[in-house]
Design an enzyme around this catalytic site. Structure first.
Site, short mmCIF file in Angstrom:
data_model
loop_
_atom_site.label_atom_id
_atom_site.label_comp_id
_atom_site.label_asym_id
_atom_site.label_seq_id
_atom_site.Cartn_x
_atom_site.Cartn_y
_atom_site.Cartn_z
N HIS A 195 -6.54 -5.96 -2.44
CA HIS A 195 -7.36 -6.06 -1.22
C HIS A 195 -7.67 -7.50 -0.85
CE1 HIS A 195 -9.01 -1.65 -1.34
NE2 HIS A 195 -7.70 -1.72 -1.11
N HIS B 50 0.30 4.28 -2.67
CA HIS B 50 0.01 5.65 -2.27
C HIS B 50 1.14 6.59 -2.69
CE1 HIS B 50 -3.52 5.33 0.72
NE2 HIS B 50 -3.53 4.28 -0.08
N ASN C 161 -4.16 8.65 4.40
CA ASN C 161 -2.95 8.10 5.01
C ASN C 161 -2.92 8.17 6.54
OD1 ASN C 161 -2.06 7.80 2.38
ND2 ASN C 161 -0.84 9.67 2.39
N ARG D 198 0.82 -1.20 0.00
CA ARG D 198 0.00 0.00 0.00
C ARG D 198 0.86 1.26 0.00
NH1 ARG D 198 -3.48 2.43 4.39
NH2 ARG D 198 -5.22 3.46 3.33
#
Length: 327
Positions: free
Chosen positions: A201, A64, A102, A60
């Site tokens: 996911h 991001h 975040n 992740r």
């Protein structure tokens, strides 16, 4: 809440992406730091062995990082996979760590710090933090049973970060299908890339605040899933940070159960279930739910494509000594 069955062990590019990837090379550190990839691999494997969820967290971080500051791919001042997500706030800029997507959510910074220290021990100020994120993402997926891909290397690190960009460019868990398609398209990623990358996911966990509305207010959700998640996610009051697995079946195994869940209306996030419910991506979700090899292949290709979003290369940016601050 733990998943039910933990594992027994742990292309065609848009024009700008083609230009970006041409500046990178899978052998970039072969001479300058031949032990770099092995060092990152071993450190990631150790971290994931200690805590399986860390694999999802490192993946992740890379996502991001790549999705911020890449809206305008023609503007050389807006970059993608540049390690900006790692920077702490300074007197001259507010970084990305406290952005809504975040804050109290991204994790694994200490693992990246440890990896950076180990890499610096074998080659001083050669390997960028941005490249460490890219390789760590690949190794995390592999450690949890997922596919491998060839990571293109040679990214440089950004010397600034943007709170505003992080707040606006990272897709929300409340996004509808059209919004998701648009958000990925702005990065040069197609609908297949979007669906495949959403398959990340299949590992990891989500905070109550990101799926509360879905489990209490939406009808496109399996009633048993909604009820079970409500027990750990109250409708109001405390509990925003309570965690539930994104895939309740095999949350620490990188497989295709995420897509199997969507077909059964068991997507935890609103944005997850948007991929299957009468829209244009239904057929692809169905394919992935029955064909793990196809999912793995498309996911690997999409990761390469995402990793090539407008990197800093050459003399642009820097190679940080500390991933949390500029030199």
């Amino acid at each position: 809440m733990a998943c039910i069955h933990p594992p027994s062990c742990l292309l065609a590019f848009f024009f700008f992406a083609a230009i970006a990837s041409a500046q990178l090379s899978s052998t970039f550190y072969s001479t300058s730091c031949p032990l770099a990839i092995q060092t990152i691999r071993l450190a990631v494997r150790a971290a994931v062995a200690k805590e399986a969820r860390m694999g999802a967290s490192l993946l992740r971080l890379h996502f991001h990082d790549c999705f911020v500051n890449a809206t305008d791919v023609v503007d050389d001042h807006k970059q993608g996979c540049d390690g900006s997500v790692l920077l702490d706030d300074t007197s001259s800029f507010t970084g990305e760590k406290t952005a809504v997507p975040n804050n109290n959510s991204l994790r694994g910074f200490d693992v990246i710090d440890n990896i950076k220290s180990q890499v610096e021990a074998v080659c001083k100020q050669v390997v960028s933090c941005a490249d460490i994120l890219a390789v760590a993402a690949r190794e995390s997926v592999a450690a949890l049973g997922g596919p491998l891909w060839t990571v293109q290397l040679g990214r440089r690190d950004a010397t600034t970060a943007s709170l505003d960009a992080a707040n606006t460019e990272i897709p929300s868990p409340k996004s509808d299908l059209d919004d998701l398609i648009s958000a990925y398209s702005k990065k040069g990623l197609g609908t297949t890339d979007m669906v495949a990358l959403s398959g990340a996911h299949t590992i990891g966990q989500a905070r109550c605040i990101s799926f509360r509305d879905r489990i209490y207010n939406e009808t496109s959700i399996d009633s048993s899933l909604a009820t079970s998640r409500q027990s750990n996610c109250p409708s109001s009051g405390d509990g925003d940070d309570n965690l539930s697995p994104l895939d309740a079946v095999t949350c620490t195994l990188f497989d295709n159960f995420y897509f199997r869940n969507l077909v059964k209306k068991k997507g935890l996030l609103h944005s997850d279930q948007q991929l299957f419910g009468g829209g244009s991506t239904d057929s692809l979700v169905t394919t992935y739910s029955t064909n793990t090899a196809r999912f793995f292949s498309d996911f690997a290709a999409a990761m390469v494509k995402m990793g090539n979003i407008s990197p800093l290369t050459g003399t642009d940016g820097e190679v940080r000594l500390n991933c949390r601050k500029t030199n």
